[in-house]
Design a protein around this motif. Structure first.
Motif: not given
Lengths: 508, 508
Positions: A146, A148, A159, A172, A188, A191, A193, B149, B152, B156, B159, B171, B193, B322-323, B325, B362-363, B365-368
């Motif tokens: 996607s 995203s 980065r 930071e 996202k 968030l 990263l 995934d 990861l 996230v 963290r 971090i 990350l 965490a996810l 937005i 969507r909240n 996982h990493l994408g949308l």
């Protein structure tokens, strides 16, 4: 289930898909189920004994189909389209029948090779600079899940490059730039990263496009505050209004800040570059001149169903430097770390000698395994050809122009921002109620949208542009024709008339 | 392409898939193409005019099929399996015919709802604690793309939790724990990350399992050095040898360090929990007692083709914190940020009132956007039932036991580590050459593996266990039967005999 049972069930599935697409126009667009409907309908556990495939296939029709929103319906104008073709469905069928995780060349050579080829086909189709082609062996393209994911990968690469060049900077103090109109993918990525995100302002006067001066001011402010902006995610075709950031200006500013990675998210609009007449106005020259990475989702408006997000980078080494778990200095150590299995991307001859190398796509994305997504691109692009692809895009734009033109001419509605390709953002603004305050007009439009959302024969989406509540329509289903647009126009007029009548009565 | 053309091409695809699977045993396992074969065979651009689907379908057989490695071949023992069923292929066909990005409930209710249901079915199938079920409304399960995934996402979430609880920690001072046997997903999560990764040591004496004392010593050392270990990725069934970390010991240690998130990656082995007889030995009780998140890939050994990585968490709020937005304090601001479109996960009635809520994946996982992956789980689990699923797993284990037993009995080969479920790690260790040094024996085994890798009628993978080069075999294709195992045994014996003979002659 043996091959003969599969043959029967497969033929039936093909027949049912034909029926589905032939009758799609007569179905409701949006699902009318209530939350929790499926939990109530299904047993709480998998069955102990296997069930007949016919029962399962029938249950798909009975329980799943009513819970689907039909994104390929001719009256689906919500979100962004998910275009789909019969050719793509066939490709997916073939791909799933030989499923493999294609994480490196050897895992299944055709997966890597076809992806490398079709990403050059699409780069050429869109008019991207040759430095983005895989055959350049410097830049290259990959299919991600996607937009995203594409933005996240670009941000990780940016980065990583920044930290390599500025090893003493604390994470930071890094800043990711987006605009107020950037898709949720920007926030996202921040968030995920753990990065600071700065949201740059845009104005209605600028049609919600990010300007070069705004970027410059932010850079100067942050740099003098000791912060480290390292990437800007620009947009061609924002979610809310199809706005196009001023990449010409942005590129000129960024030239003076070479540490700033430019990523352009053109998830929806980018495929329109297939038609040369849109390249200049939608800033393709700036993309070719300035940006580090560029993304467009063929699964939105590119005749390929979800998922197929195309990401091109100018320098593949930035991806590999960021994502290869076995950089040179770690290679022997990694050999001990259980990852030895996946080191090679070579084809070996009988003496165990590598006879060639290939792109190692596992180092170009976040995970390891990957689906064989390029096959549907290959099928769809070949079946339509460049001409067919261009015709699909321009047909959608023409249909939207028809819609927008009627909105412009209407006494009931107003266009909120300049229509963008196949998107129009509009609202009720009745001439008969021209004295309404902003808040009242927003309330009226919320009520209008609520009426539209309650219907199941059409689908729009709402949005909010700097405090202005609007309705948003995007044409993209291949089945949509002029009479569908006229139906949509008649329908919104009817709903608006009822609402305005009620409103006038309520207000005495 | 109209519906009738699709019907013809679809029937043909079904027929060709039947042919493919019926003749799979007679095909080469691995592809014999050379790197770059497809680039040479295909034109450099998409065609200008569309092509006939029959030409494309024939080209798939001509150009793509020879470039595929056949992961469902009965003699495919490399990497991990990608099991696949006819039922899953049918489900994928249905899913692709109504493609949608299912990012929230409204986008297509059935996608969210079926995933919530089948993740509870699979949790129950595996004997997971009810706190991991979606119906608990506290924990829950989601289908991700791959174990990378899943890891990861878990990292996230961990963290994010840690930083919320320790807001002043940089971090740069966070540490992610893995073992030397952790899959590349651990190192990659660290790279993506930008986190420090500490690789904990394991020994051959412990069968390459991470021990509680090793974790404790690392924690004490890092904490006293001012570092902040915040997650451990443990493994059930390592890539190299199927090792099982001592989650019982690890869990007991971690109780005293409640800030440490425990994630267990059981990508391959986890599905064996479907058979209750493996739960105790493979530490399911510790998973149920101690861990924060758990992953197993049904697309490896769970009768579902790629992709289908199941991730369960004990507390869904850690994912959402965490996810998402749009946390509470950002909600109004986000409304202005072009993300308003995607805020709702409700079903509205005619008055615009939300009539219920649902999981907002969507909240999680990493994408949308996300594919409708649960459908193939539903088809496969129903078609096989719990009994059929268990039979598949135990059949694979029996076949591997047959293989391992012959290795144990052999004068030519030795088992390197205790066979694990359906995996055996072995090497040449001829009694006739019992005086070989480690390095010589490694060289002999590399030569042995090179001979195997050069064959196209069987596929193994190499690995390295703390300096010992080995060959690794995993049973997983549903077509594999006893005679295939016997063929594999005969084949490795033949190759080993030739090699040992050559070796003896070379050494005079």
């Amino acid at each position: 289930m043996d091959a003969e049972q599969f043959r029967r069930a497969g033929y039936q599935a093909i027949d049912r898909i034909c029926d589905y697409h032939s009758t799609l126009r007569n179905r409701p667009v949006t699902s009318q189920v209530e939350p929790g409907y499926l939990r109530k309908a299904l047993p709480p556990s998998a069955p102990t004994e296997g069930e007949d495939i016919q029962v399962i296939a029938d249950d798909y029709q009975k329980y799943i189909m009513p819970g689907l929103t039909h994104w390929q319906h001719p009256s689906f104008y919500a979100y962004f389209p998910t275009s789909s073709t019969f050719e793509g469905i066939l490709a997916e069928l073939y791909a799933s029948s030989t499923s493999n995780p294609g994480f490196n060349w050897s895992a299944s050579p055709a997966c890597t090779e076809l992806e490398a080829v079709v990403m050059d086909w699409t780069a050429q189709l869109l008019g991207l600079d040759r430095s983005f082609y895989n055959i350049s062996e410097v830049g290259g393209g990959i299919i991600q899940t996607s937009a995203s994911d594409s933005a996240l990968v670009a941000t990780v690469a940016a980065r990583s490059r920044y930290i390599r060049e500025h090893p003493h900077v604390a994470i930071e103090n890094l800043v990711l730039y987006i605009s107020t109109q950037t898709h949720s993918l920007g926030m996202k990525a921040g968030l995920v990263l753990g990065l600071k995100v700065r949201t740059l302002q845009v104005t209605a006067q600028d049609d919600f496009a990010l300007r070069g001066d705004t970027l410059k001011a932010a850079l100067e402010e942050d740099l003098s505050a000791g912060l480290h902006p390292f990437i800007l995610i620009g947009t061609v075709g924002t979610t809310s209004s199809g706005a196009v950031d001023r990449l010409d200006e942005i590129g000129e500013i960024a030239k003076n800040y070479p540490f700033l990675w430019l990523h352009v998210d053109a998830a929806w609009a980018g495929v329109a570059y297939a038609c040369p007449e849109y390249r200049e106005a939608y800033h393709l020259p700036a993309i070719n001149n300035y940006v580090d990475s560029f993304c467009t989702n063929f699964h939105k408006w590119g005749l390929v169903h979800f998922d197929g997000s195309c990401l091109w980078v100018r320098h593949r080494r930035h991806l590999i430097d960021a994502l290869d778990i076995t950089p040179e200095f770690l290679r022997s150590k990694q050999g001990d770390a259980g990852t030895f299995l996946f080191l090679w991307s070579c084809c070996f001859n009988v003496d165990g000698v590598c006879i060639g190398t290939a792109i190692d796509y596992r180092n170009w994305h976040l995970g390891l395994g990957r689906r064989f997504r390029s096959l549907k691109f290959w099928f769809a692009l070949r079946a339509r050809g460049v001409n067919g692809f261009q015709k699909y895009i321009t047909d959608c734009i023409k249909l939207n122009n028809r819609f927008a033109q009627r909105i412009y001419e209407s006494d009931l509605f107003a266009v909120v921002t300049k229509p963008s390709l196949s998107m129009t953002v509009f609202r009720i603004a009745p001439k008969s109620l021209s004295n309404l305050e902003t808040l009242e007009l927003n309330a009226l439009n919320r009520a209008f949208y609520a009426r539209l959302a309650a219907r199941n024969d059409i689908a729009f989406t709402q949005t909010d542009l700097n405090g202005v509540f609007c309705v948003r329509m995007v044409v993209g289903a291949e089945k949509t024709v002029e009479s569908d647009i006229d139906y949509a126009l008649a329908l919104i007029k009817e709903e608006a008339m009822i609402l305005v009548g009620n409103w006038a009565r309520m207000r005495g």
